[in-house]
Enzyme design. Structure first.
Site, mmCIF file in Angstrom:
data_model
loop_
_atom_site.group_PDB
_atom_site.id
_atom_site.type_symbol
_atom_site.label_atom_id
_atom_site.label_comp_id
_atom_site.label_asym_id
_atom_site.label_seq_id
_atom_site.Cartn_x
_atom_site.Cartn_y
_atom_site.Cartn_z
ATOM 1 N N CYS A 30 -13.708 -29.063 6.762
ATOM 2 C CA CYS A 30 -12.357 -28.338 6.238
ATOM 3 C C CYS A 30 -11.275 -29.320 6.052
ATOM 4 O O CYS A 30 -11.039 -30.337 7.127
ATOM 5 C CB CYS A 30 -11.975 -27.331 7.190
ATOM 6 S SG CYS A 30 -10.636 -26.284 7.198
ATOM 7 N N CYS A 58 -7.883 -28.747 11.154
ATOM 8 C CA CYS A 58 -9.004 -29.557 11.354
ATOM 9 C C CYS A 58 -8.483 -31.090 11.096
ATOM 10 O O CYS A 58 -9.315 -32.115 11.771
ATOM 11 C CB CYS A 58 -9.991 -29.140 10.124
ATOM 12 S SG CYS A 58 -10.537 -27.783 10.617
ATOM 13 N N ASP A 102 0.822 -1.203 0.090
ATOM 14 C CA ASP A 102 0.100 -0.074 -0.187
ATOM 15 C C ASP A 102 1.058 1.206 0.016
ATOM 16 O O ASP A 102 2.116 1.077 0.100
ATOM 17 C CB ASP A 102 -1.025 -0.075 1.092
ATOM 18 C CG ASP A 102 -0.149 0.036 2.723
ATOM 19 O OD1 ASP A 102 0.943 0.143 2.635
ATOM 20 O OD2 ASP A 102 -0.833 -0.371 3.700
HETATM 21 ZN ZN LIG Z 1 -9.645 -26.135 9.179
#
Ligand SMILES: [Zn+2]
Length: 386
Positions: free
Chosen positions: A319, A324, A91
């Protein structure tokens, strides 16, 4: 600008594209994780690559104040410094000057401010913003603009927008002028074949449709490699934000990328892709991860909630991320409550995976002409209780 336009939804504004930079290809629509201080917090560069991250964002204001763009340049540029070989968008530093620095004073020549770290005085001009970004070795450079505060009166917004346009013109002239060659701080090796680094112009116009249109026309008239919609997600209602995107997009050329700055809740991304936006960045997935707020296909999950104390399930059964696949909600809650470093690591891995995977899913859907179905499905899943 090398931007390949692969597909446009015949019924809507949704686009599929590909930006080629000297450091790699960026498939759009794309989400860019934010690496404020030369690091995407809690993540190793290799882990970002494994997740499928194709471009990250760096913050000019912070890197300029500490450790300084001159030091980074001496050490081989930001890519080498932070061990990230992929594309980096920086930026201009303007947004942080307006949100972090002390004693700001905006003048035609630039913005005077004091460092929030040590109180030292600085002047950021459009030319200086380009110089710093070039010294960092950025692949996509942003023009200096004034992010109009919210709320702002029409007259103030219009005047501020006019200055943003004049600054944009100065940025473009500086990028392509002899001045750069003489500059002591800037000047990086240009890739003449791709004409990188690319320079993006920023449109403002506050919450006024006619100003949004004027700004789009003026910035397009100056001519840039890509076009950014600035000054949104500053506290306004979502519908108003979408309205402002709608007011600008019809005046942008089809063959250049469009970047909606700082906007990035999953639903905002979907709604703005539907409106013809190609690029997004936001601190939300990484910042929220460190605060224990996780994104899932069924909505938000706050890991500290006591309901997860003995919950053996993963964050999201749909997921496929490392977190996970290997850890329960109970474990994640426990390490979060115990302030263990691994909590930030595991939560960030999950949230970034969610975002990158969401973008992959969207691109796939656009390719197969089923974006509208994808959009409906996205909201439907959120209504189902986990
Ligand atoms: Zn996950």
């Amino acid at each position: 600008m090398h931007f390949e336009f692969l597909k446009k939804d015949p019924a809507g504004e949704t686009r599929l594209g590909k930006i080629t930079t000297s450091r790699g290809i960026i498939n759009t629509p794309v989400f860019m994780p934010v690496g404020t201080y030369g690091t995407v917090k809690a993540m190793l560069p290799e882990e970002l690559l494994d997740l499928g991250v194709e471009i990250i964002l760096g913050n000019t204001y912070h890197l300029y104040l500490r450790p300084g763009h001159k030091l980074i340049k001496e050490l081989g540029g930001l890519h080498k410094f932070m061990h990230w070989d992929g594309p980096i968008l920086t930026d201009s530093g303007g947004y942080q000057v307006f949100s972090h620095a002390k004693l700001r004073k905006i003048k035609e020549e630039g913005v005077y401010f004091q460092s929030h770290i040590d109180g030292s005085s600085h002047l950021l001009t459009p030319e200086k913003a380009i110089d710093i970004q070039e010294a960092l070795g950025s692949d996509i450079i942003m023009c200096l603009d004034e992010c109009t505060p919210y709320p702002a009166a029409y007259e103030y917004t219009k005047e501020s927008m006019g200055m943003t346009h004049r600054w944009a013109r100065r940025c473009k002239e500086f990028m392509s002028s002899e001045l750069r060659v003489q500059s002591s701080e800037g000047l990086i090796t240009q890739n003449t074949k791709l004409k990188t680094p690319y320079l993006f112009g920023i449109m403002q116009g506050g919450m006024f449709e006619d100003l949004r249109r004027q700004s789009a026309e003026e910035i397009v008239n100056i001519g840039f490699d890509g076009y950014a919609v600035g000054g949104l997600s500053v506290g306004e209602e979502k519908d108003l934000m979408y309205k402002m995107v709608d007011a600008a997009v019809p005046y942008l050329p089809e063959d250049k990328p469009r970047y909606l700055m700082g906007v990035g809740m999953p639903e905002d991304i979907i709604e703005c892709i539907a409106r013809g936006i190609d690029m997004f960045d936001c601190v939300v997935p990484t910042r929220n991860a460190r605060n224990g707020m996780l994104f899932t296909s069924f909505g938000k999950l706050v890991i500290k909630n006591s309901q997860f104390t003995n919950d053996a399930k993963p964050i999201d059964e749909n997921c496929g991320c490392y977190t996970c696949r290997n850890f329960s909600r109970a474990y994640l809650r426990y390490v979060y409550m115990a302030n263990e470093i691994i909590a930030s690591r595991l939560n960030t891995i999950h949230n970034l995976y969610y975002y990158i995977n969401l973008m992959k899913g969207i691109r796939e859907a656009i390719k197969e002409n089923r974006f509208e179905e994808f959009r409906k499905e996205f909201y439907k899943k959120r209504e189902e209780v986990s």
